[in-house]
Design an enzyme around this catalytic site. Structure first.
Site, PDB file in Angstrom:
ATOM      1  N   GLU A   1      -9.807  -0.933   6.883  1.00  0.00           N
ATOM      2  CA  GLU A   1      -8.540  -1.131   7.564  1.00  0.00           C
ATOM      3  C   GLU A   1      -8.707  -0.930   9.062  1.00  0.00           C
ATOM      4  O   GLU A   1      -8.141  -1.645   9.866  1.00  0.00           O
ATOM      5  CB  GLU A   1      -7.496  -0.157   7.011  1.00  0.00           C
TER       6      GLU A   1
ATOM      7  N   GLN B   1       0.853  -1.186   0.000  1.00  0.00           N
ATOM      8  CA  GLN B   1       0.000   0.000   0.000  1.00  0.00           C
ATOM      9  C   GLN B   1       0.888   1.235   0.000  1.00  0.00           C
ATOM     10  O   GLN B   1       1.683   1.438   0.921  1.00  0.00           O
ATOM     11  CB  GLN B   1      -0.882  -0.014   1.260  1.00  0.00           C
TER      12      GLN B   1
ATOM     13  N   ASN C   1      -4.492   7.216  16.248  1.00  0.00           N
ATOM     14  CA  ASN C   1      -5.630   7.228  17.160  1.00  0.00           C
ATOM     15  C   ASN C   1      -6.182   8.633  17.376  1.00  0.00           C
ATOM     16  O   ASN C   1      -7.366   8.797  17.665  1.00  0.00           O
ATOM     17  CB  ASN C   1      -5.238   6.560  18.488  1.00  0.00           C
ATOM     18  N   GLU C   2      -5.328   9.630  17.194  1.00  0.00           N
ATOM     19  CA  GLU C   2      -5.840  11.005  17.300  1.00  0.00           C
ATOM     20  C   GLU C   2      -6.835  11.276  16.167  1.00  0.00           C
ATOM     21  O   GLU C   2      -7.893  11.857  16.371  1.00  0.00           O
ATOM     22  CB  GLU C   2      -4.689  12.018  17.232  1.00  0.00           C
TER      23      GLU C   2
ATOM     24  N   SER D   1       4.551  -0.736   3.753  1.00  0.00           N
ATOM     25  CA  SER D   1       4.875  -2.026   4.370  1.00  0.00           C
ATOM     26  C   SER D   1       5.171  -3.085   3.321  1.00  0.00           C
ATOM     27  O   SER D   1       4.402  -3.276   2.381  1.00  0.00           O
ATOM     28  CB  SER D   1       3.715  -2.507   5.251  1.00  0.00           C
TER      29      SER D   1
ATOM     30  N   SER E   1       0.963   6.828   2.063  1.00  0.00           N
ATOM     31  CA  SER E   1       1.655   7.893   2.793  1.00  0.00           C
ATOM     32  C   SER E   1       2.762   8.529   1.968  1.00  0.00           C
ATOM     33  O   SER E   1       3.404   7.856   1.162  1.00  0.00           O
ATOM     34  CB  SER E   1       2.268   7.342   4.080  1.00  0.00           C
TER      35      SER E   1
HETATM   36  C1  FAD Z   1       4.252  -0.101  11.186  1.00  0.00           C
HETATM   37  C2  FAD Z   1       3.694   0.864  10.182  1.00  0.00           C
HETATM   38  C3  FAD Z   1       3.295   0.420   8.936  1.00  0.00           C
HETATM   39  C4  FAD Z   1       2.800   1.309   7.996  1.00  0.00           C
HETATM   40  N1  FAD Z   1       2.460   0.822   6.760  1.00  0.00           N
HETATM   41  C5  FAD Z   1       2.032   1.691   5.814  1.00  0.00           C
HETATM   42  C6  FAD Z   1       1.744   1.225   4.496  1.00  0.00           C
HETATM   43  O1  FAD Z   1       1.854   0.042   4.197  1.00  0.00           O
HETATM   44  N2  FAD Z   1       1.386   2.120   3.548  1.00  0.00           N
HETATM   45  C7  FAD Z   1       1.240   3.451   3.833  1.00  0.00           C
HETATM   46  O2  FAD Z   1       0.877   4.200   2.958  1.00  0.00           O
HETATM   47  N3  FAD Z   1       1.502   3.933   5.074  1.00  0.00           N
HETATM   48  C8  FAD Z   1       1.895   3.083   6.079  1.00  0.00           C
HETATM   49  N4  FAD Z   1       2.192   3.557   7.329  1.00  0.00           N
HETATM   50  C9  FAD Z   1       2.115   4.999   7.584  1.00  0.00           C
HETATM   51  C10 FAD Z   1       0.933   5.414   8.431  1.00  0.00           C
HETATM   52  O3  FAD Z   1      -0.260   5.320   7.718  1.00  0.00           O
HETATM   53  C11 FAD Z   1       1.227   6.837   8.926  1.00  0.00           C
HETATM   54  O4  FAD Z   1       2.314   6.737   9.795  1.00  0.00           O
HETATM   55  C12 FAD Z   1       0.072   7.487   9.633  1.00  0.00           C
HETATM   56  O5  FAD Z   1      -0.972   7.786   8.767  1.00  0.00           O
HETATM   57  C13 FAD Z   1       0.508   8.772  10.369  1.00  0.00           C
HETATM   58  O6  FAD Z   1       1.208   9.639   9.529  1.00  0.00           O
HETATM   59  P1  FAD Z   1       2.625  10.201   9.961  1.00  0.00           P
HETATM   60  O7  FAD Z   1       3.449   9.060  10.392  1.00  0.00           O
HETATM   61  O8  FAD Z   1       3.093  11.059   8.860  1.00  0.00           O
HETATM   62  O9  FAD Z   1       2.377  11.080  11.245  1.00  0.00           O
HETATM   63  P2  FAD Z   1       1.816  12.560  11.290  1.00  0.00           P
HETATM   64  O10 FAD Z   1       0.586  12.674  10.476  1.00  0.00           O
HETATM   65  O11 FAD Z   1       2.902  13.522  11.046  1.00  0.00           O
HETATM   66  O12 FAD Z   1       1.402  12.629  12.824  1.00  0.00           O
HETATM   67  C14 FAD Z   1       2.316  12.845  13.894  1.00  0.00           C
HETATM   68  C15 FAD Z   1       1.494  13.045  15.144  1.00  0.00           C
HETATM   69  O13 FAD Z   1       0.629  14.185  14.987  1.00  0.00           O
HETATM   70  C16 FAD Z   1      -0.696  13.811  15.240  1.00  0.00           C
HETATM   71  N5  FAD Z   1      -1.627  14.548  14.388  1.00  0.00           N
HETATM   72  C17 FAD Z   1      -1.548  14.764  13.063  1.00  0.00           C
HETATM   73  N6  FAD Z   1      -2.636  15.417  12.622  1.00  0.00           N
HETATM   74  C18 FAD Z   1      -3.431  15.600  13.701  1.00  0.00           C
HETATM   75  C19 FAD Z   1      -4.723  16.185  13.912  1.00  0.00           C
HETATM   76  N7  FAD Z   1      -5.440  16.714  12.919  1.00  0.00           N
HETATM   77  N8  FAD Z   1      -5.214  16.167  15.162  1.00  0.00           N
HETATM   78  C20 FAD Z   1      -4.499  15.642  16.186  1.00  0.00           C
HETATM   79  N9  FAD Z   1      -3.318  15.081  16.049  1.00  0.00           N
HETATM   80  C21 FAD Z   1      -2.784  15.050  14.814  1.00  0.00           C
HETATM   81  C22 FAD Z   1      -0.750  12.324  14.903  1.00  0.00           C
HETATM   82  O14 FAD Z   1      -1.846  11.692  15.507  1.00  0.00           O
HETATM   83  C23 FAD Z   1       0.580  11.856  15.430  1.00  0.00           C
HETATM   84  O15 FAD Z   1       0.458  11.644  16.807  1.00  0.00           O
HETATM   85  C24 FAD Z   1       2.689   2.682   8.304  1.00  0.00           C
HETATM   86  C25 FAD Z   1       3.075   3.136   9.572  1.00  0.00           C
HETATM   87  C26 FAD Z   1       3.585   2.248  10.500  1.00  0.00           C
HETATM   88  C27 FAD Z   1       3.998   2.779  11.843  1.00  0.00           C
END
Ligand code: FAD
Lengths: 393, 326
Positions: free
Chosen positions: A247, A127, A371-372, A164, A130
């Site tokens: 999901e 997938q 979770n946020e 992933s 991101s």
């Molecule tokens: C083990 C693992 C596997 C993954 N596999 C995939 C995959 O296969 N394909 C893929 O596309 N992605 C994948 N991801 C990515 C995942 O979907 C993203 O990490 C996730 O959507 C969060 O985005 P970010 O990491 O950029 O964090 P950010 O969006 O930068 O967030 C950082 C922090 O800010 C908080 N935050 C952001 N916006 C808000 C808001 N509006 N209100 C309150 N808090 C907020 C978040 O909750 C978090 O605590 C994977 C992630 C992990 C950890």
């Protein structure tokens, strides 16, 4: 007045058939981690074996290798699957996140072309949603798709991240901006592509647990024929969102996994006690808490299934589910480490050990929508609180 | 698989809502607290007419022959409305323990109350109860009310109980089962109380403005309210499951009841804490109706076994005995 939590004789027979097949077929030794080359290959073989037994996609139509069973049977199967200690599904992203899109939005030709490979592990999908600048704010996607009429397709450029299993997977699916003038979730289209296409570079990223679970994907003029576009041009957001609920909700997270983890935790407490460990009343209570939560999760799932069976819409409730299972999983594993005491830090190298599973569990509150973000959805879509001043989607 | 309310249960719940609302809603508990029990007893009489007071009494004995799942539905509504009176004792605990004549009287609308050694030692609302009992592990006796005690919840009137000399033996298993039914009713009431606290908080958050916008737009409040939604949503099915397990006499029924109590109590406590915080100072006033649930929830959490007692019961059921197994 009736309320019941009962299975039909046929459903129980189905579960029993699954149990005996799993007993006979689940590898005795745990497979190596699927985040290694050898482990990935071993997991792919397991997908093939599951498919040979017609257990890889039980809820799918028979013509695509399924057994055409309903939701109840599917959840029962998942319970049996995890109870049997069967390997984690390396095909799970394709099966739970892509397949519903292919069924719902794919052309008949795409269904014929892609569904069989999903059932037997011959094509593993990654997938690619991101991006470095588009995590929680997924609509901020910047990677582009430019029309190439001469070749009858599109040219992709940009970068995806945290994908992933992209290091070993065969194909990817994701959103690209096909209309540069359109804002946010408008002008996005859903593309699929082979991960070894010319112009694609996949760079492995080492994870917290030491494995190379995910990767960056760079796109440098990657050509995608029209036949590989899923859904309509500019319709990518709607297409993608039709599975985001999956999901978080039922499809990826049937209760089996947590019930099995809770059983294992109880067994861990009992073996520790038998080995002479002095387990405090407080720790016993934490084990009881984990057990209650796994039970609550199972029962909430049956409630959701019951509602779905009478045709109720259960979409946003996937967010309630997601926060609950991810916190349950993390808390349960923390309790396991507490029980392991000084042994807890020792990495045994054997995938599926408590320390490995703990490291995976802490990612739960992040992936599949943090979770946020889920709490925002619950507050706004379920409780009806005002959206506030965040950028409008 | 119909692990959800049936049409009849929903209709029944609606009927309860309508009756309570018609008779004054929160005014019932308010009057009760102020010493005027007439409106609350009028509600009891209406419930008797509906057949509710005989919910857990067989049709042959003049009752409705309802299931424990029905009981859970009914007590959730009681919790939602904060109805005053010893309903847990009369409708859930005592029908299984008392004589045929007393059972018929309860079905017909007689108010009954009981003190239960250990987890529920005081008589609730003895001042309105025609029948008063003292329950111990293996015996049932009549009871008389002594010194009045003040409850944290204004509409719970407690008194010390003195057991009469007429103790009759009751099968201890029977007593335990009756206590489990009462505990289940109490857990369902906690879910209802929690739902009401959440509802009030959400409505208030949509309406109250600070810094020029509805406070419900602030994410810190949104996330707290979302957590309440999650906690209640996952506690309720445990209550239903406990009802089904107890009804069918499953070996695990006791610990299922305990799981229901633990999660219902935690969810209601969270709902109370968050609802107060969302309301700010207005929520801290006795005049505001929120005060009814804010003070009732801690009383219900402590009654019929504390969360710690119930967690220990679960631990004892799923884990090897402490110090055993060597
Ligand atoms: C083990 C693992 C596997 C993954 N596999 C995939 C995959 O296969 N394909 C893929 O596309 N992605 C994948 N991801 C990515 C995942 O979907 C993203 O990490 C996730 O959507 C969060 O985005 P970010 O990491 O950029 O964090 P950010 O969006 O930068 O967030 C950082 C922090 O800010 C908080 N935050 C952001 N916006 C808000 C808001 N509006 N209100 C309150 N808090 C907020 C978040 O909750 C978090 O605590 C994977 C992630 C992990 C950890």
């Amino acid at each position: 007045m009736t309320m019941k939590l009962e299975y039909t004789a046929e459903q129980l027979a189905f579960a029993a058939e699954a149990r005996s097949w799993l007993e006979a077929n689940v590898p005795k030794d745990r497979l190596p981690s699927m985040d290694t080359e050898a482990g990935f290959a071993a997991h792919r073989e397991w997908e093939q074996q599951l498919s040979d037994g017609r257990w890889s996609v039980v809820s799918w139509p028979a013509e695509f290798g399924g057994r055409d069973v309903g939701l109840v049977e599917w959840v029962l199967f998942e319970e049996e699957y995890y109870r049997a200690g069967a390997p984690t599904r390396v095909a799970q992203n394709g099966i739970s996140l892509l397949a519903p899109i292919i069924f719902g939005h794919g052309t008949p030709e795409q269904q014929q072309r892609w569904l069989p490979g999903l059932t037997d592990g011959s094509i593993i999908w990654a997938q690619a949603w991101s991006e470095p600048g588009a995590g929680s704010d997924l609509a901020a996607i910047r990677s582009t798709a430019t029309r190439d009429d001469s070749r009858g397709g599109w040219v992709l450029n940009g970068q995806k991240i945290w994908s992933s299993r992209a290091v070993w997977a065969d194909r990817g699916f994701g959103l690209f901006r096909s209309d540069p003038a359109a804002q946010r979730h408008h002008g996005l289209t859903y593309y699929t592509f082979p991960l070894d296409a010319p112009g694609i570079t996949v760079r492995a990223i080492e994870q917290l647990d030491g494995g190379t679970g995910f990767a960056e994907i760079f796109f440098d003029d990657v050509f995608v024929p029209d036949a590989d576009v899923l859904g309509g041009i500019g319709d990518g957001w709607r297409v993608a969102m039709s599975t985001a609920g999956n999901e978080r909700g039922l499809s990826l997270r049937a209760p089996g996994r947590f019930l099995a983890a809770a059983d294992n935790l109880v067994a861990l407490a009992n073996t520790s006690a038998a080995a002479g460990a002095d387990i405090s009343a407080a720790t016993r209570e934490r084990v009881a808490e984990a057990w209650i939560d796994a039970e609550a999760y199972r029962l909430f799932t049956w409630h959701t299934v019951s509602r779905a069976l009478v045709g109720e819409e259960v979409g946003s409730e996937g967010s309630i589910n997601k926060v609950f299972w991810s916190e349950l999983d993390r808390d349960l594993h923390e309790t396991a480490l507490e029980l392991r005491g000084a042994e807890a830090e020792v990495k045994t190298g054997d995938h599926g050990s408590w320390v490995d599973d703990y490291l995976f569990s802490v990612a739960g509150p992040i992936y599949a929508g943090t979770n946020e973000i889920q709490r925002n959805i619950i507050a706004e879509r379920i409780l009806g609180l005002p959206r506030g001043d965040r950028r409008k989607n | 698989m119909e692990f959800m309310h049936s049409e009849e249960q929903l209709a029944f719940a609606d009927a309860i809502d309508d009756i309570v609302t018609d008779l004054g809603g929160t005014q019932l508990a308010r009057s009760w607290a102020a010493g005027d029990t007439a409106p609350g007893l009028a509600l009891w009489a209406q419930f008797a007419e509906l057949g509710l007071t005989g919910l857990r009494i067989a049709e042959a004995d003049g009752g409705m022959g309802g299931s424990l799942a029905d009981l859970a539905v009914v007590f959730e509504r009681f919790g939602y409305h904060a109805v005053p009176g010893p309903y847990v004792e009369s409708l859930a605990l005592l029908p299984q323990l008392v004589s045929d004549a007393d059972r018929a009287a309860i079905a017909g609308g007689a108010v009954a109350t009981a003190a239960v050694a250990g987890t529920h030692p005081h008589l609730l609302d003895a001042h309105v109860a025609a029948l008063q009992f003292s329950v111990t592990a293996g015996a049932l006796a009549t009871a008389t009310a002594g010194e009045a005690l003040e409850s944290i919840a204004s509409f719970r009137k407690l008194s010390r109980a003195t057991a009469g000399a007429d103790a009759a033996d009751v099968d201890p298993d029977h007593v335990n089962r009756a206590i489990d039914e009462a505990t289940l009713a109490n857990a369902a009431m906690l879910i209802g109380a929690g739902e009401r606290l959440l509802h009030e908080a959400v409505e208030y958050a949509k309406m109250r403005e600070q810094f020029g916008k509805a406070i419900g737009e602030y994410q810190s409040l949104k996330h707290q309210l979302a957590d309440v939604r999650i906690a209640l949503s996952f506690a309720r099915p445990l209550v239903w499951q406990a009802a089904l397990a107890l009804e069918s006499g499953a070996a695990t029924a006791g610990r299922d009841v305990s799981a229901a109590k633990v999660r219902a109590a935690a969810a209601a406590q969270l709902a109370a804490r968050v609802s107060l915080q969302v309301h700010g100072a207005i929520g801290y006033t006795a005049e505001h109706d929120l005060s009814l649930w804010l003070t009732w929830v801690p009383a219900l959490v402590g009654a019929w076994g504390t969360p710690a007692q119930h967690r220990a019961r679960i631990a004892d059921s799923i884990l090897a005995p402490v110090g055993g197994a060597a």
